[in-house]
Design an enzyme around this catalytic site. Structure first.
Site, PDB file in Angstrom:
ATOM      1  N   LYS A 162     -22.397 -22.553  26.963  1.00  0.00           N
ATOM      2  CA  LYS A 162     -21.071 -22.290  27.479  1.00  0.00           C
ATOM      3  C   LYS A 162     -20.251 -23.642  27.570  1.00  0.00           C
ATOM      4  O   LYS A 162     -20.374 -24.667  27.786  1.00  0.00           O
ATOM      5  CB  LYS A 162     -21.097 -22.051  29.211  1.00  0.00           C
ATOM      6  CG  LYS A 162     -19.934 -21.976  29.866  1.00  0.00           C
ATOM      7  CD  LYS A 162     -20.044 -21.072  31.142  1.00  0.00           C
ATOM      8  CE  LYS A 162     -20.819 -22.042  32.392  1.00  0.00           C
ATOM      9  NZ  LYS A 162     -20.704 -21.345  33.549  1.00  0.00           N
ATOM     10  N   SER A 180     -10.891 -13.663  16.009  1.00  0.00           N
ATOM     11  CA  SER A 180     -11.894 -14.631  16.048  1.00  0.00           C
ATOM     12  C   SER A 180     -11.307 -15.736  17.071  1.00  0.00           C
ATOM     13  O   SER A 180     -10.293 -15.753  17.534  1.00  0.00           O
ATOM     14  CB  SER A 180     -12.297 -15.483  14.801  1.00  0.00           C
ATOM     15  OG  SER A 180     -11.093 -16.080  14.288  1.00  0.00           O
ATOM     16  N   TYR A 223     -15.775 -13.820  17.554  1.00  0.00           N
ATOM     17  CA  TYR A 223     -16.855 -14.624  17.036  1.00  0.00           C
ATOM     18  C   TYR A 223     -16.114 -15.797  16.617  1.00  0.00           C
ATOM     19  O   TYR A 223     -14.828 -16.036  16.502  1.00  0.00           O
ATOM     20  CB  TYR A 223     -17.174 -13.975  15.743  1.00  0.00           C
ATOM     21  CG  TYR A 223     -16.174 -13.637  14.698  1.00  0.00           C
ATOM     22  CD1 TYR A 223     -15.951 -14.342  13.578  1.00  0.00           C
ATOM     23  CD2 TYR A 223     -15.441 -12.599  14.726  1.00  0.00           C
ATOM     24  CE1 TYR A 223     -14.781 -14.408  12.799  1.00  0.00           C
ATOM     25  CE2 TYR A 223     -14.666 -12.277  13.802  1.00  0.00           C
ATOM     26  CZ  TYR A 223     -14.055 -13.317  12.818  1.00  0.00           C
ATOM     27  OH  TYR A 223     -13.043 -12.922  12.072  1.00  0.00           O
TER      28      TYR A 223
END
Length: 120
Positions: A9, A25, A58
Site C-alpha cells: 500500500k 490507469s 491498473y
C-alpha cells in the site's frame, strides 16, 4: 487454501495530475513502485481520502524520481489534483506464507516518510 490479502500500500500519496482523455490507469513514480513492490499493469484499488471515492484500475510507470501520481481516464472524474489517495495492491497467498503488507507512508510532497512491513 489461498486467500486474497493486501500485498502493499502507498498511503496518503498526493494526486499531481489527472487526464480524463487518457485511456485509463494510474501513473505512479517508478521509484515508489519499486519501494512498494508494485509492478506496471498490476491491478490496484485506489481510495480518495478527500471524497471517499474508490475505484479499481491498473498501474503505468511514471518517470523515476518524478513524484508523480496521475489519475487517467474515467477515474479522473472521481479525483481532483491535490487529493490524497491510498493505493492498494493485493495478492493470493496461502495462510501460512502471508507475512503482512508492505506500507509506504507519504508526505504532502510525495516523499516517502516511512516504509513499514506490517505483521500479522
Amino acid at each position: 487454501m489461498q486467500e486474497i490479502m493486501l500485498k502493499s500500500k502507498i498511503h496518503m500519496a498526493k494526486v499531481t495530475d489527472k487526464s480524463i482523455n487518457y485511456m485509463g490507469s494510474i501513473g505512479i513514480d517508478t521509484e515508489l513502485l519499486e519501494k512498494a513492490g508494485m509492478k506496471p499493469y498490476e491491478l490496484v484499488l485506489v481510495a480518495d481520502v478527500n471524497n471517499g471515492q474508490r475505484f479499481v484500475t491498473y498501474i503505468i510507470p511514471e518517470e523515476k524520481g518524478s513524484k508523480k501520481i496521475v489519475i487517467n481516464g474515467a477515474a479522473a472524474r472521481l479525483v481532483e489534483q491535490g487529493d490524497r489517495v491510498i493505493i492498494m495492491a493485493f495478492g493470493m497467498y496461502d495462510s501460512n506464507e502471508y507475512k503482512g503488507p508492505k506500507v509506504i507512508i507519504m508526505n504532502e510532497k510525495n516523499e516517502i516518510v516511512e516504509i513499514k512491513q506490517e505483521g500479522v
